[in-house]
Design an enzyme around this catalytic site. Structure first.
Site, short mmCIF file in Angstrom:
data_model
loop_
_atom_site.label_atom_id
_atom_site.label_comp_id
_atom_site.label_asym_id
_atom_site.label_seq_id
_atom_site.Cartn_x
_atom_site.Cartn_y
_atom_site.Cartn_z
N LYS A 135 4.77 -4.11 -5.39
CA LYS A 135 5.67 -5.15 -4.86
C LYS A 135 5.90 -6.24 -5.93
O LYS A 135 7.01 -6.75 -6.06
CB LYS A 135 5.08 -5.79 -3.59
CG LYS A 135 5.03 -4.86 -2.38
CD LYS A 135 6.37 -4.43 -1.86
CE LYS A 135 7.14 -5.52 -1.16
NZ LYS A 135 8.42 -5.02 -0.57
N THR A 181 6.10 -10.00 -0.49
CA THR A 181 4.87 -10.26 0.27
C THR A 181 4.01 -11.31 -0.43
O THR A 181 4.05 -11.43 -1.67
CB THR A 181 4.08 -8.95 0.41
OG1 THR A 181 2.77 -9.24 0.89
CG2 THR A 181 3.94 -8.21 -0.92
N ASP A 182 3.18 -11.99 0.35
CA ASP A 182 2.24 -12.95 -0.25
C ASP A 182 1.16 -12.23 -1.07
O ASP A 182 0.45 -12.86 -1.86
CB ASP A 182 1.60 -13.84 0.83
CG ASP A 182 0.84 -13.08 1.90
OD1 ASP A 182 0.81 -11.83 1.86
OD2 ASP A 182 0.27 -13.74 2.79
N GLU A 183 1.04 -10.91 -0.88
CA GLU A 183 -0.01 -10.17 -1.61
C GLU A 183 0.22 -10.17 -3.11
O GLU A 183 -0.69 -9.85 -3.88
CB GLU A 183 -0.12 -8.73 -1.09
CG GLU A 183 -0.53 -8.68 0.35
CD GLU A 183 -1.12 -7.35 0.79
OE1 GLU A 183 -1.49 -6.52 -0.06
OE2 GLU A 183 -1.20 -7.15 2.00
N TYR A 220 -0.42 -1.15 -3.83
CA TYR A 220 0.71 -1.66 -3.03
C TYR A 220 1.19 -3.00 -3.58
O TYR A 220 2.38 -3.17 -3.89
CB TYR A 220 0.30 -1.82 -1.56
CG TYR A 220 1.24 -2.71 -0.77
CD1 TYR A 220 2.53 -2.30 -0.46
CD2 TYR A 220 0.84 -3.99 -0.36
CE1 TYR A 220 3.41 -3.14 0.24
CE2 TYR A 220 1.71 -4.82 0.34
CZ TYR A 220 2.98 -4.39 0.64
OH TYR A 220 3.86 -5.22 1.33
#
Ligand code: NAD
Ligand code: DAU
Length: 337
Positions: free
Chosen positions: A157, A125-127, A153
């Site tokens: 990741k 994810t870009d997060e 979260y």
């Protein structure tokens, strides 16, 4: 070619399974999913009719189970979608995120090494890049940026990404990673912004917008994400990370108002509520690497993607009703009253 798709009873995983079954008539796909609250076998009803598709219920964190599955099936490619994926739930209960997203990924990497898979793909994810300021529209996430995470979260990741890259460097496992921006489309669980707003607006319930609604997300239609993963597993270079995003930045309030417009519902449903803890301000992907290397470009415009998405939810009220009657009912009551 035999592909293991983990988390395929969830939103992006099931869209990926349909995309691959449709495109490659001779590929075998095995879906491994624990069917958590976010997994729904009903989303795979059509896939289950295809003789090239098989569903296996189990957890990616169950090492012995994962090992036995790899031994039995001899996968060529593994695509790992399985995860706890909702930021708000990670703020409430971080530990399951570590178990699934970190330890589960570790079990898959270890089995991929042991059984010699030709490609392990981690859906990230870009997060993992944290966030960008709202007043610097010239800044974008690039693959070489440091990982600076905000929520349990995104931290889980990022940990999984680092472990994936470590398996490449240390053991030579042929891995790739994609880091995608916010997806929307059919089959998304209605805890995430767009389906949550659709489902609540249809019931004339208030639409909870965190803070001032000015946080920015870069929205991508789910099929474009599936196309990117297809290109990466076939042509991506082992050890490489690819950012995937549509240059389609919107504030949350813009997105919510778009949903209301499509459904002809009044803006008076919008309710500004307490902000998310640690709320990331802006996500914005620079996808130039995957465009240059693999020719990927987003194809679905936001307007047509939103139209298709809303029409899907309107046509699939049974799918929604079933979710509303399960664990979600209790979650929704606790979070939104
Ligand atoms: P989702 O929550 O809709 O689906 C997750 C699926 O994983 C569910 O079917 C669930 O049952 C399954 N699962 C959970 N724990 C499991 C376990 N221990 N073993 C096996 N299966 C398990 O998530 P999604 O939105 O489809 O996201 C899929 C992946 O893509 C995730 O890894 C997420 O981090 C990543 N991602 C999502 C987005 C997005 O906008 N949704 C964007 C970028 C990346
Ligand atoms: O960027 C990719 C990520 O996008 C994925 O890795 C995650 O799995 C996925 O959940 C998503 O994370 P976000 O936190 O951006 O998505 P969410 O739909 O939860 O929220 C989108 C924005 O909307 C965010 O700024 C918070 C806001 N929001 C969300 C909900 C659920 C609201 O204002 N009200 C809400 O009720």
């Amino acid at each position: 070619m035999k592909i293991l798709v983990t988390g395929g009873a969830g939103f992006i995983g099931c869209n990926f399974i349909y995309y691959m079954l449709d495109k490659y008539a001779d590929y075998e796909i095995v879906c491994l999913d624990a069917l958590t609250y976010a997994g729904n076998l009903k989303s795979l009803t059509e896939a289950l009719k295809n003789p090239n598709f098989k569903f296996v219920k189990g957890s990616i964190s169950d090492k012995a189970f994962v090992d036995a599955l790899f031994d039995r099936e001899s996968f060529d490619v593994v695509v790992n979608f399985a995860a706890e994926s909702h930021v708000d739930r990670s703020i409430e209960n971080p530990f399951i995120f570590l178990e699934t997203n970190v330890m589960g990924t570790a079990c898959l990497l270890e089995a991929s090494k042991k059984y010699g898979v030709k490609r392990y793909h981690q859906v990230s994810t870009d997060e993992v890049y944290g966030d960008l300021p709202l007043d610097r529209p010239d800044l974008f996430f690039t693959e070489d940026m440091k990982l600076i995470t905000s929520s349990p979260y995104s931290a889980s990741k990022a940990s999984a990404d680092l472990l994936t890259l470590a398996y490449h460097r240390t053991y030579g496992l042929p891995v790739t990673i994609s880091r995608c921006s916010n997806n929307y489309g059919p089959y998304q669980f209605p805890e995430k912004l767009i389906p949550l707003m659709i489902v609540r607006a249809l019931d004339d319930k208030n639409l909870p917008v965190y803070g001032k609604g000015i946080n920015v997300r870069d929205w991508l239609y789910v099929e474009d994400h599936c196309k990117a993963i297809d290109l990466i597993i076939h042509g991506g270079i082992p050890g490489e990370v690819y950012n995937v995003g549509g240059h389609n930045e919107k504030t949350n309030i813009e997105v919510v108002k778009t949903v209301l417009r499509y459904l002809s519902k009044p803006e008076s449903l919008i309710t500004y509520v307490k902000d998310r803890a640690g709320h990331d301000l802006r996500y914005a992907i620079d996808p130039s690497k995957i465009t240059a290397a693999l020719g990927w470009k987003p194809e679905t415009e936001f307007d047509s993607g939103m139209k298709k998405t809303i029409e899907w939810y309107l046509a699939n009220t049974e799918w929604i009703d079933e979710i509303k009657s399960g664990e979600y009912a209790e979650y929704s009551k606790r979070i939104y009253g």
